[in-house]
Design a protein around this motif. Structure first.
Motif, PDB file in Angstrom:
ATOM      1  N   ILE A   1      -3.379   6.751   3.192  1.00 46.23           N
ATOM      2  CA  ILE A   1      -3.696   6.842   1.754  1.00 46.23           C
ATOM      3  C   ILE A   1      -4.477   8.128   1.479  1.00 46.23           C
ATOM      4  O   ILE A   1      -4.170   8.877   0.552  1.00 46.23           O
ATOM      5  CB  ILE A   1      -4.503   5.606   1.283  1.00 46.23           C
ATOM      6  CG1 ILE A   1      -3.658   4.332   1.377  1.00 46.23           C
ATOM      7  CG2 ILE A   1      -5.022   5.809  -0.147  1.00 46.23           C
ATOM      8  CD1 ILE A   1      -4.435   3.037   1.220  1.00 46.23           C
TER       9      ILE A   1
ATOM     10  N   ALA B   1      -5.646   3.314   5.587  1.00 47.07           N
ATOM     11  CA  ALA B   1      -6.640   4.209   4.974  1.00 47.07           C
ATOM     12  C   ALA B   1      -6.302   5.666   5.275  1.00 47.07           C
ATOM     13  O   ALA B   1      -6.325   6.520   4.388  1.00 47.07           O
ATOM     14  CB  ALA B   1      -8.039   3.869   5.480  1.00 47.07           C
TER      15      ALA B   1
ATOM     16  N   TYR C   1     -13.240  -4.638  -4.529  1.00 36.37           N
ATOM     17  CA  TYR C   1     -12.317  -3.863  -5.371  1.00 36.37           C
ATOM     18  C   TYR C   1     -12.564  -4.147  -6.854  1.00 36.37           C
ATOM     19  O   TYR C   1     -12.627  -3.235  -7.677  1.00 36.37           O
ATOM     20  CB  TYR C   1     -10.867  -4.181  -4.983  1.00 36.37           C
ATOM     21  CG  TYR C   1      -9.863  -3.279  -5.666  1.00 36.37           C
ATOM     22  CD1 TYR C   1     -10.123  -1.920  -5.850  1.00 36.37           C
ATOM     23  CD2 TYR C   1      -8.654  -3.774  -6.142  1.00 36.37           C
ATOM     24  CE1 TYR C   1      -9.218  -1.085  -6.487  1.00 36.37           C
ATOM     25  CE2 TYR C   1      -7.731  -2.944  -6.775  1.00 36.37           C
ATOM     26  CZ  TYR C   1      -8.037  -1.597  -6.948  1.00 36.37           C
ATOM     27  OH  TYR C   1      -7.132  -0.770  -7.581  1.00 36.37           O
TER      28      TYR C   1
ATOM     29  N   VAL D   1     -11.325   4.462  -0.942  1.00 41.79           N
ATOM     30  CA  VAL D   1     -10.836   3.789   0.266  1.00 41.79           C
ATOM     31  C   VAL D   1     -12.014   3.363   1.151  1.00 41.79           C
ATOM     32  O   VAL D   1     -12.105   2.210   1.611  1.00 41.79           O
ATOM     33  CB  VAL D   1      -9.886   4.751   1.025  1.00 41.79           C
ATOM     34  CG1 VAL D   1      -9.604   4.266   2.431  1.00 41.79           C
ATOM     35  CG2 VAL D   1      -8.587   4.934   0.239  1.00 41.79           C
TER      36      VAL D   1
ATOM     37  N   ILE E   1      -5.829  -0.301  -0.200  1.00 42.85           N
ATOM     38  CA  ILE E   1      -6.502  -1.092   0.850  1.00 42.85           C
ATOM     39  C   ILE E   1      -6.446  -2.581   0.493  1.00 42.85           C
ATOM     40  O   ILE E   1      -6.179  -3.433   1.340  1.00 42.85           O
ATOM     41  CB  ILE E   1      -7.969  -0.619   1.030  1.00 42.85           C
ATOM     42  CG1 ILE E   1      -7.996   0.828   1.531  1.00 42.85           C
ATOM     43  CG2 ILE E   1      -8.754  -1.545   1.972  1.00 42.85           C
ATOM     44  CD1 ILE E   1      -7.347   1.037   2.904  1.00 42.85           C
TER      45      ILE E   1
ATOM     46  N   GLY F   1      -6.090   4.342  -4.655  1.00 42.73           N
ATOM     47  CA  GLY F   1      -6.287   4.417  -3.197  1.00 42.73           C
ATOM     48  C   GLY F   1      -7.005   3.168  -2.700  1.00 42.73           C
ATOM     49  O   GLY F   1      -6.589   2.533  -1.711  1.00 42.73           O
ATOM     50  N   ALA F   2      -8.067   2.795  -3.388  1.00 44.54           N
ATOM     51  CA  ALA F   2      -8.791   1.564  -3.015  1.00 44.54           C
ATOM     52  C   ALA F   2      -7.857   0.367  -3.189  1.00 44.54           C
ATOM     53  O   ALA F   2      -7.851  -0.560  -2.371  1.00 44.54           O
ATOM     54  CB  ALA F   2     -10.037   1.421  -3.894  1.00 44.54           C
TER      55      ALA F   2
ATOM     56  N   TYR G   1       0.823  -1.210   0.000  1.00 47.33           N
ATOM     57  CA  TYR G   1       0.000   0.000   0.000  1.00 47.33           C
ATOM     58  C   TYR G   1       0.861   1.266   0.000  1.00 47.33           C
ATOM     59  O   TYR G   1       0.477   2.295  -0.552  1.00 47.33           O
ATOM     60  CB  TYR G   1      -1.036  -0.030   1.135  1.00 47.33           C
ATOM     61  CG  TYR G   1      -0.559   0.417   2.495  1.00 47.33           C
ATOM     62  CD1 TYR G   1      -0.566   1.764   2.850  1.00 47.33           C
ATOM     63  CD2 TYR G   1      -0.129  -0.509   3.444  1.00 47.33           C
ATOM     64  CE1 TYR G   1      -0.130   2.182   4.109  1.00 47.33           C
ATOM     65  CE2 TYR G   1       0.294  -0.111   4.690  1.00 47.33           C
ATOM     66  CZ  TYR G   1       0.296   1.230   5.024  1.00 47.33           C
ATOM     67  OH  TYR G   1       0.715   1.637   6.261  1.00 47.33           O
TER      68      TYR G   1
END
Ligand code: MRU
Length: 351
Positions: free
Chosen positions: A94, A91, A131, A108, A68, A64-65, A42
């Motif tokens: 990020i 999170a 995701y 996120v 995670i 960003g997601a 990450y």
């Protein structure tokens, strides 16, 4: 261009989920080289966002997601509470990577919201499922934006866009470019004008790269030339993207968008914003509440060169706000996956 499948051969995915990593295009290397980077941790996702290897509201939301997802993959341990604490910490880090595009926090939160289960492995699986779905849904939304937006473009029209709200700013297909690509697929004859977009040159490096790959008729102009274009009837419609839209329709987008909208008003040229609904921040009443990112002045004075030399004396200072806010009254419509809405109609799509 007969159909969208042909476009998939010309434009690679900007963000892609692989078995144990996230693959992104390194946008700092374009247009010279199409280079992909594997993100495995990450922290690498954060670094890619900060250094602009990935940029553009939807693309940073997707990475960003992805951060995670990567954090969930790398966690070693079986305690669900510690696992969640680890993800929440990731999170926080990020979301701080860039402040203006709301899509980053949105991506996120989407992976984490309501996540609770007794086992780490099932939460990990759920994050991966979410995701994958997020990436697929975003592309489907961009294609809908294209479908609604192309109706605004007549055959023979010239479209002006600013910065890169293209496939590279999203997972694929883009927002401001979606109506352009869809018009092309419909067989409309169109021309595209691109503001080069200082100082990162997203217009000339990235949007032009996309136009080139799909075979669109395009020309790049310096940002300061847009007034000339508008006053000489060289543009029929303007479509830009967005990084954050307040509840009243005020829109933060790449610096230079606001003066463009003012000039469009003066010359009676329709000015549209194209954005997925995730870019709307209903918690903010107006654009005055949007946090605008300021980046290092070195991006203007050191990173851009004039024939190999600095563009200013060594001791010169500079100011580098990278977004501005266009008031809703200057916006003809916001093209979303739900249709083209006036700024006053945004509340209709609030979930
Ligand atoms: O600084 P960037 O390149 O991340 O900024 C992106 C933009 O502002 C684009 O203009 C775009 O309209 C928003 S991304 C869909």
């Amino acid at each position: 261009m007969k159909n969208i499948k042909l476009l998939t051969k010309k434009l690679p995915l900007t963000v892609e989920l692989k078995s144990d990593h996230v693959l992104i295009i390194d946008q700092t290397k374009l247009p010279a080289r199409l280079r992909f980077i594997k993100l495995k941790k990450y922290q690498q996702a954060i670094a890619a966002i900060k250094t602009m290897q990935v940029r553009g509201a939807q693309a940073i939301g997707a990475v960003g997601a992805g951060g995670i997802f990567l954090a969930s993959q790398s966690y070693r341990g079986n305690n669900p509470n510690y696992f969640m604490a680890f993800l929440r910490q990731a999170a926080k880090e990020i979301i701080k990577a860039r402040p203006t595009a709301v899509n980053l926090a949105w991506g996120v939160k989407n992976l984490l919201i309501g996540l609770n289960d007794s086992s780490v492995s099932s939460m990990r699986q759920e994050i991966r499922r979410r995701y994958k779905l997020l990436l697929e849904n975003e592309v489907a939304n961009n294609i809908k934006i294209g479908e609604y937006g192309q109706k605004l473009i007549k055959s023979g029209a010239t479209v002006l866009t600013h910065c890169n709200a293209g496939s590279l700013s999203a997972i694929w297909y883009g927002t401001a470019t979606a109506p352009i690509f869809s018009a092309l697929i419909k067989g409309k004859k169109i021309k595209v004008r691109l503001d080069e977009t200082r100082p990162w040159l997203q217009g000339s490096r990235l949007t032009a790269w996309e136009m080139d790959r799909v075979g669109l008729d395009y020309a790049i102009n310096i940002d300061a030339a847009s007034g000339y274009l508008l006053s000489h009837n060289l543009v029929d419609i303007i479509i830009v993207g967005a990084d954050r839209i307040a509840a009243n329709g005020d829109t933060a987008n790449k610096i230079g968008t606001y003066p463009l909208a003012l000039m469009a008003k003066e010359h009676g040229i329709p000015f549209y914003v194209a954005a997925v609904s995730a870019t709307i921040d209903f918690s903010l009443r107006s654009g005055r509440e949007i946090k605008i990112e300021e980046r290092s002045g070195q991006e203007i004075l050191r990173d851009i060169k004039y024939r190999g030399q600095r563009v200013a004396p060594g001791k010169a200072q500079s100011f580098n706000p990278v977004f501005d806010v266009t008031p809703h009254k200057l916006i003809s419509g916001i093209i979303t996956e739900f249709g083209v809405l006036s700024p006053g109609q945004l509340a209709r799509i609030k979930k």
